[in-house]
Scaffold this active site. Structure first.
Site, PDB file in Angstrom:
ATOM      1  N   LYS A   1     -11.480  13.968   0.181  1.00 50.15           N
ATOM      2  CA  LYS A   1     -10.891  12.735   0.722  1.00 50.15           C
ATOM      3  C   LYS A   1      -9.518  12.496   0.104  1.00 50.15           C
ATOM      4  CE  LYS A   1     -11.394   7.653   0.614  1.00 50.15           C
ATOM      5  NZ  LYS A   1     -12.271   6.499   0.327  1.00 50.15           N
TER       6      LYS A   1
ATOM      7  N   ASP B   1      -5.499   3.045  -0.835  1.00 47.56           N
ATOM      8  CA  ASP B   1      -6.480   2.339  -0.004  1.00 47.56           C
ATOM      9  C   ASP B   1      -6.376   0.833  -0.238  1.00 47.56           C
ATOM     10  OD1 ASP B   1      -8.562   1.502   1.535  1.00 47.56           O
ATOM     11  OD2 ASP B   1     -10.151   2.351   0.265  1.00 47.56           O
TER      12      ASP B   1
ATOM     13  N   LYS C   1      -8.522  -5.464   0.765  1.00 47.40           N
ATOM     14  CA  LYS C   1      -9.256  -5.601  -0.491  1.00 47.40           C
ATOM     15  C   LYS C   1      -8.724  -6.792  -1.289  1.00 47.40           C
ATOM     16  CE  LYS C   1     -10.286  -0.676  -1.305  1.00 47.40           C
ATOM     17  NZ  LYS C   1     -11.747  -0.790  -1.306  1.00 47.40           N
TER      18      LYS C   1
ATOM     19  N   ASP D   1      -7.475   7.079  -4.711  1.00 46.11           N
ATOM     20  CA  ASP D   1      -8.437   7.308  -3.633  1.00 46.11           C
ATOM     21  C   ASP D   1      -8.243   8.672  -2.957  1.00 46.11           C
ATOM     22  OD1 ASP D   1     -10.717   6.258  -2.477  1.00 46.11           O
ATOM     23  OD2 ASP D   1      -9.655   5.278  -0.830  1.00 46.11           O
TER      24      ASP D   1
ATOM     25  N   ASP E   1     -11.856  -0.938   5.815  1.00 39.33           N
ATOM     26  CA  ASP E   1     -11.923  -0.454   4.434  1.00 39.33           C
ATOM     27  C   ASP E   1     -12.930   0.687   4.275  1.00 39.33           C
ATOM     28  OD1 ASP E   1     -11.263  -0.307   1.793  1.00 39.33           O
ATOM     29  OD2 ASP E   1     -12.397  -2.090   1.175  1.00 39.33           O
TER      30      ASP E   1
ATOM     31  N   GLU F   1     -12.743   3.644   5.323  1.00 37.48           N
ATOM     32  CA  GLU F   1     -11.825   4.587   5.961  1.00 37.48           C
ATOM     33  C   GLU F   1     -12.063   6.034   5.548  1.00 37.48           C
ATOM     34  OE1 GLU F   1     -11.268   3.136   3.194  1.00 37.48           O
ATOM     35  OE2 GLU F   1     -10.465   4.798   2.012  1.00 37.48           O
TER      36      GLU F   1
ATOM     37  N   ARG G   1     -14.758   7.867   5.283  1.00 35.20           N
ATOM     38  CA  ARG G   1     -15.656   8.602   6.188  1.00 35.20           C
ATOM     39  C   ARG G   1     -14.958   8.948   7.492  1.00 35.20           C
ATOM     40  NH1 ARG G   1     -19.842   3.762   5.794  1.00 35.20           N
ATOM     41  NH2 ARG G   1     -18.733   3.580   3.828  1.00 35.20           N
TER      42      ARG G   1
HETATM   43  N1  BES Z   1     -12.136   3.907  -1.735  1.00 34.29           N
HETATM   44  C1  BES Z   1     -13.157   2.956  -1.533  1.00 34.29           C
HETATM   45  C2  BES Z   1     -14.352   3.150  -2.462  1.00 34.29           C
HETATM   46  C3  BES Z   1     -14.106   2.952  -3.927  1.00 34.29           C
HETATM   47  C4  BES Z   1     -14.373   1.724  -4.514  1.00 34.29           C
HETATM   48  C5  BES Z   1     -13.679   3.994  -4.721  1.00 34.29           C
HETATM   49  C6  BES Z   1     -14.180   1.555  -5.868  1.00 34.29           C
HETATM   50  C7  BES Z   1     -13.484   3.818  -6.059  1.00 34.29           C
HETATM   51  C8  BES Z   1     -13.738   2.610  -6.631  1.00 34.29           C
HETATM   52  C9  BES Z   1     -13.671   3.034  -0.106  1.00 34.29           C
HETATM   53  O1  BES Z   1     -12.736   3.365   0.857  1.00 34.29           O
HETATM   54  C10 BES Z   1     -14.206   1.694   0.265  1.00 34.29           C
HETATM   55  O2  BES Z   1     -13.421   0.785   0.347  1.00 34.29           O
HETATM   56  N2  BES Z   1     -15.512   1.610   0.493  1.00 34.29           N
HETATM   57  C11 BES Z   1     -16.156   0.390   0.851  1.00 34.29           C
HETATM   58  C12 BES Z   1     -17.021   0.652   2.058  1.00 34.29           C
HETATM   59  C13 BES Z   1     -17.546  -0.585   2.725  1.00 34.29           C
HETATM   60  C14 BES Z   1     -16.404  -1.369   3.330  1.00 34.29           C
HETATM   61  C15 BES Z   1     -18.540  -0.179   3.800  1.00 34.29           C
HETATM   62  C16 BES Z   1     -16.985  -0.059  -0.335  1.00 34.29           C
HETATM   63  O3  BES Z   1     -17.572   0.770  -1.017  1.00 34.29           O
HETATM   64  O4  BES Z   1     -17.002  -1.264  -0.593  1.00 34.29           O
HETATM   65 ZN    ZN Z   2     -11.177   4.501   0.189  1.00 31.41          ZN
HETATM   66 MN    MN Z   3     -11.698   1.697   1.579  1.00 30.39          MN
END
Ligand code: BES
Ligand code: ZN
Ligand code: MN
Length: 509
Positions: free
Chosen positions: A270, A275, A282, A293, A352, A354, A356
């Site tokens: 990824k 992000d 966020k 990220d 967010d 993103e 996947r």
């Molecule tokens: N890049 C983030 C996940 C992340 C969070 C990585 C904290 C490292 C530290 C990812 O893109 C994300 O935002 N995931 C969301 C998914 C949700 C919106 C379904 C999450 O985990 O909150």
């Molecule tokens: Zn992310």
């Molecule tokens: Mn995200």
């Protein structure tokens, strides 16, 4: 950078600024130390008694003596108990190596000599001990300080190390040193890319690094531009990138072996260079960490360079979808529907989620264009995984038991540790959508955000044996580890390299 020499002279016959001894927790004041003490450290025995030095894990004793007018250090580092699983003992060796560099840094020593500990302690060969020692010491020298202008705040990163070991082991040790230096370099390179601000490390910039690596090492490569990504039908990658002024990219690097009948493995990382969350933005707190990220992409691209040096008898395809996730007038909206490279459609409930979306297109591309024996992806995919497992283990999800075992073994051996999450089909319904084939946000009834994200990805891997590593918790700011620093860890490089280098050897932990 480490400059490593190998010597058959006994440790205490070396001319050096510091002597380094690693010991387990059965440490005793022996004859060698007694003779050393009589030369340089008259109070050594009393000091060991007073400090109660035992050789426990993480224990370190730095003693300064004198050779004429010169300070000469003794650095004792504990390896802990030998009564634990051998892969944990090997990890203790790595942490001891990290402590050595920290001690040398604090003592402002430039050259030190180290007695290579007995490989039987770790149930590995001497090659592995040398490789792990060197790779980990190299990792411990890493500092991200290129933007600090105050010279007094910068750390030494160059050390000269003499490894002391019997002459008969030198051939093996020298190969271990060479490989260890390549591994350390690759890990630190991945860390550096992660630590760079997102304004510098853009998708284009990351792709340029990949291109440089490909041309330097004669790897086949393709780099798809934003327009090509759109025209090829990679709606997920395109949708994530389209809110940013920085155009998205897809990097594909190929390492080919001459060996006949070699298997082909895809590594997918990824690469969200920043992000923000997009329109599903966020919160401000810790949003800065989202420059990391792209840790999965960094691990994959740096591993490809490492493999060009190590030359495994395996074909490896490295893929990195790269995009910046930003809110703007051109950004993807919640409620939008996209179509991926394999034809599936997804409802974007949350911009967010993103990672996947960009992985879906990269995984589909790998499955369509190569005859793969295995595919492994690494992604900072969910906060959920980071919460569940914390900073020391990444989450492992797979539909293939044997590949899963192989990756678990590589994770134990390499130090990039993984732990399986339940990946049962019961979770599959969590990514259903009423308006498209699937939905990018898992249904909250099922919670388990790490696993439901894994099930989203599973739609894009066909019947290729596949492992998904959620490295959200392990990629940056890992505490308490002597060979890391605040910032990125380069997680994944050591695991990938171990997995691929040992692919043709019957796997065992
Ligand atoms: N890049 C983030 C996940 C992340 C969070 C990585 C904290 C490292 C530290 C990812 O893109 C994300 O935002 N995931 C969301 C998914 C949700 C919106 C379904 C999450 O985990 O909150
Ligand atoms: Zn992310
Ligand atoms: Mn995200």
């Amino acid at each position: 950078m480490l400059n490593v020499q190998v010597s058959e002279k006994q440790l205490f016959d070396q001319q050096t600024q510091a002597y380094v001894v690693m010991t387990d927790d059965t440490f005793e004041f022996n004859e060698t130390l007694r003779s050393l003490a009589s030369q340089f450290y008259p109070a050594l025995e009393a000091l060991l008694e007073q400090r109660k030095f035992k050789g426990n894990a993480g224990e370190k004793l730095v003693v300064v003596g004198a050779r004429g007018n010169e300070p000469v250090y003794l650095i004792l580092v504990g390896l802990g108990s030998m009564q634990q699983p051998h892969y944990d003992r090997l990890e203790q060796l790595r942490r001891a190596a990290g402590h050595v560099i920290r001690a040398a840094e604090a003592a402002k020593v430039e050259h030190f000599a180290l007695a290579v500990p007995d490989e039987r302690w770790f149930a590995v060969d001497i090659y592995t001990v040398a490789k792990e020692l060197v790779a980990t010491m190299d990792m411990a020298t890493y500092h991200f300080d290129q933007y600090i202008t105050d010279e007094s705040r910068k750390h030494r990163t160059d050390y000269t190390v003499t490894l002391c070991a019997p002459a008969i082991t030198h051939d093996q040790i020298k190969v271990g040193v060479e490989h260890g230096l390549h591994v350390g370099y690759a890990v630190n390179q991945a860390r550096h890319w992660c630590d760079l601000p997102a304004s510098v490390l853009t998708p284009t910039h990351m792709a340029e690094h990949a291109e440089r690596i490909a041309t330097t090492h004669d790897l086949k490569y393709k780099i798809f531009t934003k327009d090509q990504i759109y025209e090829m039908g990679m709606g997920g990658l395109y949708a994530v990138g389209k809110g940013s002024a920085e155009p998205c990219r897809l990097v594909v690097l190929e390492y080919h072996t001459q060996a006949p009948d070699a298997p082909t493995i895809a590594l997918v990382g990824k690469g969200v260079t920043f992000d923000s969350g997009g329109l599903s933005i966020k919160p401000a707190a810790r949003m800065d960490e989202m420059k990391d990220d792209m840790a999965g992409a960094a691990a994959v691209i740096s591993t490809m360079e490492l493999l060009a040096h190590l030359k495994p008898r395996v074909n490896v395809i490295g893929l990195a979808p790269l995009a910046e996730n930003m809110p703007s007038g051109t950004a993807t909206r919640p409620g939008d529907i996209v179509q991926f490279y394999n034809g599936l459609t997804a409802e974007i409930k949350n911009t967010d989620a993103e990672g996947r979306l960009i992985l879906a297109d990269a995984l589909s591309y790998a499955v369509k264009h190569y005859k793969l024996d295995a595919m492994i992806n690494a992604a900072t995919l969910t906060g959920s995984c980071a919460y569940a497992l914390g900073p020391f283990f990444c989450g492992l999800m797979s539909q293939h038991e044997e590949l899963s075992q192989r990756v678990m073994n590589a994770s134990r051996r390499s130090g990039d540790r993984a732990w399986p999450l339940p990946f049962h089909n019961d979770y599959k319904v969590a990514v259903r959508s009423t308006v498209a084939d699937i939905c990018n946000e898992g249904n909250s009834t099922y919670r388990a955000g790490a696993i439901t994200a894994g099930f989203f990805l599973k739609n894009f891997v066909g019947d290729v044996p596949w492992v998904h590593l959620d490295i959200a918790g392990t990629s940056f700011n890992v505490p308490d580890m002597s060979y890391y620093r605040p910032g990125a860890t380069g997680f994944g490089v050591r695991l990938f390299a171990d997995l691929i280098m040992n692919w043709n050897i019957q796997a065992s932990a």
